[in-house]
Design an enzyme around this catalytic site. Sequence first.
Site, PDB file in Angstrom:
ATOM      1  N   CYS A 117      78.719  41.135   5.812  1.00  0.00           N
ATOM      2  CA  CYS A 117      79.592  40.478   6.796  1.00  0.00           C
ATOM      3  C   CYS A 117      80.528  39.451   6.159  1.00  0.00           C
ATOM      4  CB  CYS A 117      78.759  39.833   7.894  1.00  0.00           C
ATOM      5  SG  CYS A 117      77.802  41.045   8.797  1.00  0.00           S
ATOM      6  N   HIS A 159      82.835  34.466  11.568  1.00  0.00           N
ATOM      7  CA  HIS A 159      82.284  35.822  11.693  1.00  0.00           C
ATOM      8  C   HIS A 159      81.669  35.978  13.082  1.00  0.00           C
ATOM      9  CE1 HIS A 159      80.164  39.453  10.997  1.00  0.00           C
ATOM     10  NE2 HIS A 159      78.972  38.890  10.950  1.00  0.00           N
ATOM     11  N   ASN A 218      79.621  42.958  16.594  1.00  0.00           N
ATOM     12  CA  ASN A 218      79.660  42.603  15.179  1.00  0.00           C
ATOM     13  C   ASN A 218      80.140  43.814  14.380  1.00  0.00           C
ATOM     14  OD1 ASN A 218      79.118  41.919  12.532  1.00  0.00           O
ATOM     15  ND2 ASN A 218      77.030  41.213  12.905  1.00  0.00           N
TER      16      ASN A 218
HETATM   17  O1  UT7 Z   1      76.133  39.719  10.910  1.00  0.00           O
HETATM   18  C1  UT7 Z   1      75.479  39.121   9.893  1.00  0.00           C
HETATM   19  C2  UT7 Z   1      74.122  38.714  10.057  1.00  0.00           C
HETATM   20  N1  UT7 Z   1      73.505  38.905  11.342  1.00  0.00           N
HETATM   21  C3  UT7 Z   1      73.413  37.898  12.229  1.00  0.00           C
HETATM   22  O2  UT7 Z   1      73.969  36.850  12.045  1.00  0.00           O
HETATM   23  C4  UT7 Z   1      72.510  38.111  13.412  1.00  0.00           C
HETATM   24  C5  UT7 Z   1      71.525  36.974  13.547  1.00  0.00           C
HETATM   25  N2  UT7 Z   1      70.487  37.202  14.543  1.00  0.00           N
HETATM   26  C6  UT7 Z   1      70.727  37.299  15.866  1.00  0.00           C
HETATM   27  O3  UT7 Z   1      71.865  37.272  16.310  1.00  0.00           O
HETATM   28  C7  UT7 Z   1      69.558  37.369  16.795  1.00  0.00           C
HETATM   29  O4  UT7 Z   1      68.383  37.094  16.077  1.00  0.00           O
HETATM   30  C8  UT7 Z   1      69.409  38.746  17.529  1.00  0.00           C
HETATM   31  C9  UT7 Z   1      70.521  38.933  18.550  1.00  0.00           C
HETATM   32  C10 UT7 Z   1      69.450  39.890  16.536  1.00  0.00           C
HETATM   33  C11 UT7 Z   1      68.089  38.787  18.286  1.00  0.00           C
HETATM   34  O5  UT7 Z   1      68.044  37.675  19.183  1.00  0.00           O
HETATM   35  P1  UT7 Z   1      66.794  36.655  19.199  1.00  0.00           P
HETATM   36  O6  UT7 Z   1      67.082  35.689  20.257  1.00  0.00           O
HETATM   37  O7  UT7 Z   1      66.606  36.148  17.805  1.00  0.00           O
HETATM   38  O8  UT7 Z   1      65.626  37.582  19.647  1.00  0.00           O
HETATM   39  P2  UT7 Z   1      64.245  37.912  18.921  1.00  0.00           P
HETATM   40  O9  UT7 Z   1      64.447  39.016  17.936  1.00  0.00           O
HETATM   41  O10 UT7 Z   1      63.577  36.672  18.460  1.00  0.00           O
HETATM   42  O11 UT7 Z   1      63.422  38.439  20.169  1.00  0.00           O
HETATM   43  C12 UT7 Z   1      63.112  37.610  21.286  1.00  0.00           C
HETATM   44  C13 UT7 Z   1      62.511  38.473  22.371  1.00  0.00           C
HETATM   45  C14 UT7 Z   1      61.405  39.403  21.864  1.00  0.00           C
HETATM   46  O12 UT7 Z   1      60.467  39.570  22.895  1.00  0.00           O
HETATM   47  P3  UT7 Z   1      59.083  38.726  22.871  1.00  0.00           P
HETATM   48  O13 UT7 Z   1      58.420  39.064  21.570  1.00  0.00           O
HETATM   49  O14 UT7 Z   1      59.486  37.282  22.956  1.00  0.00           O
HETATM   50  O15 UT7 Z   1      58.366  39.244  24.088  1.00  0.00           O
HETATM   51  C15 UT7 Z   1      62.121  40.700  21.645  1.00  0.00           C
HETATM   52  O16 UT7 Z   1      61.269  41.817  21.716  1.00  0.00           O
HETATM   53  O17 UT7 Z   1      63.522  39.332  22.913  1.00  0.00           O
HETATM   54  C16 UT7 Z   1      63.105  40.694  22.802  1.00  0.00           C
HETATM   55  N3  UT7 Z   1      64.289  41.492  22.545  1.00  0.00           N
HETATM   56  C17 UT7 Z   1      64.993  42.082  23.512  1.00  0.00           C
HETATM   57  N4  UT7 Z   1      64.847  42.105  24.848  1.00  0.00           N
HETATM   58  C18 UT7 Z   1      65.773  42.798  25.555  1.00  0.00           C
HETATM   59  C19 UT7 Z   1      64.873  41.761  21.341  1.00  0.00           C
HETATM   60  N5  UT7 Z   1      65.958  42.508  21.540  1.00  0.00           N
HETATM   61  C20 UT7 Z   1      66.060  42.723  22.867  1.00  0.00           C
HETATM   62  C21 UT7 Z   1      66.976  43.442  23.660  1.00  0.00           C
HETATM   63  N6  UT7 Z   1      66.794  43.442  25.005  1.00  0.00           N
HETATM   64  N7  UT7 Z   1      68.035  44.100  23.140  1.00  0.00           N
END
Ligand code: UT7
Length: 329
Positions: free
Chosen positions: A116, A256, A286
């Site tokens: 990225c 970004h 993204n």
């Molecule tokens: O581009 C270059 C580098 N990349 C980035 O900069 C991306 C950085 N990371 C992020 O933007 C975020 O971490 C994500 C958008 C990828 C994920 O968001 P998050 O708030 O960090 O979610 P998480 O992975 O910690 O998951 C939180 C909860 C989990 O459920 P539990 O374990 O709390 O019950 C996940 O299973 O949200 C759940 N979850 C979803 N629920 C509905 C994860 N993805 C989804 C989804 N829909 N699509």
Amino acid sequence: MSKIRAAITGVQGYVPDYVLTNAELETMVDTNDEWITTRTGIKERRILKGENQGTSVMGIEAVKGLLEKTNTSPEEVELVICATVTADMPFPDTANLVADSVGMKNAFCFDVNAACSGFLYALTVGAQFIASGMHKKVIVIGADKMSSIIDYTDRATCIIFGDGAGAVMLEPDTSGNGIIDYIHKSDGAGAEFLHLKAGGSRKPATVETVMAREHFAFQNGRPVFKAAVSGMSDVVKQVMARNELATDDIRWLVPHQANIRIIETVSRMADFPIERVMINIQKYGNTTAGTLPLCLWDYEDQLQKGDNVILTAFGGGFTWGALYLKWAI
Ligand code: UT7
């Protein structure tokens, strides 16, 4: 006459027609519009469909538009750099395929792979060839067909990525505008959190790697999120401090586009009003190396000659950086 700087003298973007909405993602994985919107800010992203359609297809369209817009004939271009993690093929480089298709017969061409941060790194590389006086016309492309390496059964990853490309023309400027400074960083320890396991020399493609879904991007989102916030806000603050720039001196922050919460936190930590932050994540998601040139393209009408602009990115590697320029057109 002041020193030669590389100035962006044209910008053009290209996104494919197909719109992948949050509603369609709801039919593919266990997710919903409310979660995606509140956790990422994304409403839709573009997808390049069709057989034999690689990243170069989007790069070609962006470059064709750029050449037309800047009234440049393809033969005048001396160097083409394409930032991408989704090259059409492991080799030759996508920059070569774009140049050949568009007729840039006199250019030497190569790709930069910094995920990225790819466009930011490539812009910095291209700028050196202008500032040194060696070349007068350099094209830098940021393009990715992320849909080719995304696992559409992995709900935490598939919802954020999309396909797109942007390209800029770099030319010499001696009036004080152009690229002034940058701070770029890398940390290979970040590979653990964001990588693509198979298909490289460590783990060539086999039936087993395909069955194990190892040809898709792996991301552990939370550590990446944290590193992105601290990485980008640190380098933005450092580049401002060393150029004696206060927030009011900067017209636009161009971050970004990975997650609206990252963008908002970086702007808060850098003490930057959100009204002067370029944001288009809601419509493209993204696009990896595509995000920064696509932002410049979308906001082109609001940029004025002499505007101070800071671009910042964070991505796989880890790679990150901030670049300070004065808009030249
Ligand atoms: O581009 C270059 C580098 N990349 C980035 O900069 C991306 C950085 N990371 C992020 O933007 C975020 O971490 C994500 C958008 C990828 C994920 O968001 P998050 O708030 O960090 O979610 P998480 O992975 O910690 O998951 C939180 C909860 C989990 O459920 P539990 O374990 O709390 O019950 C996940 O299973 O949200 C759940 N979850 C979803 N629920 C509905 C994860 N993805 C989804 C989804 N829909 N699509």
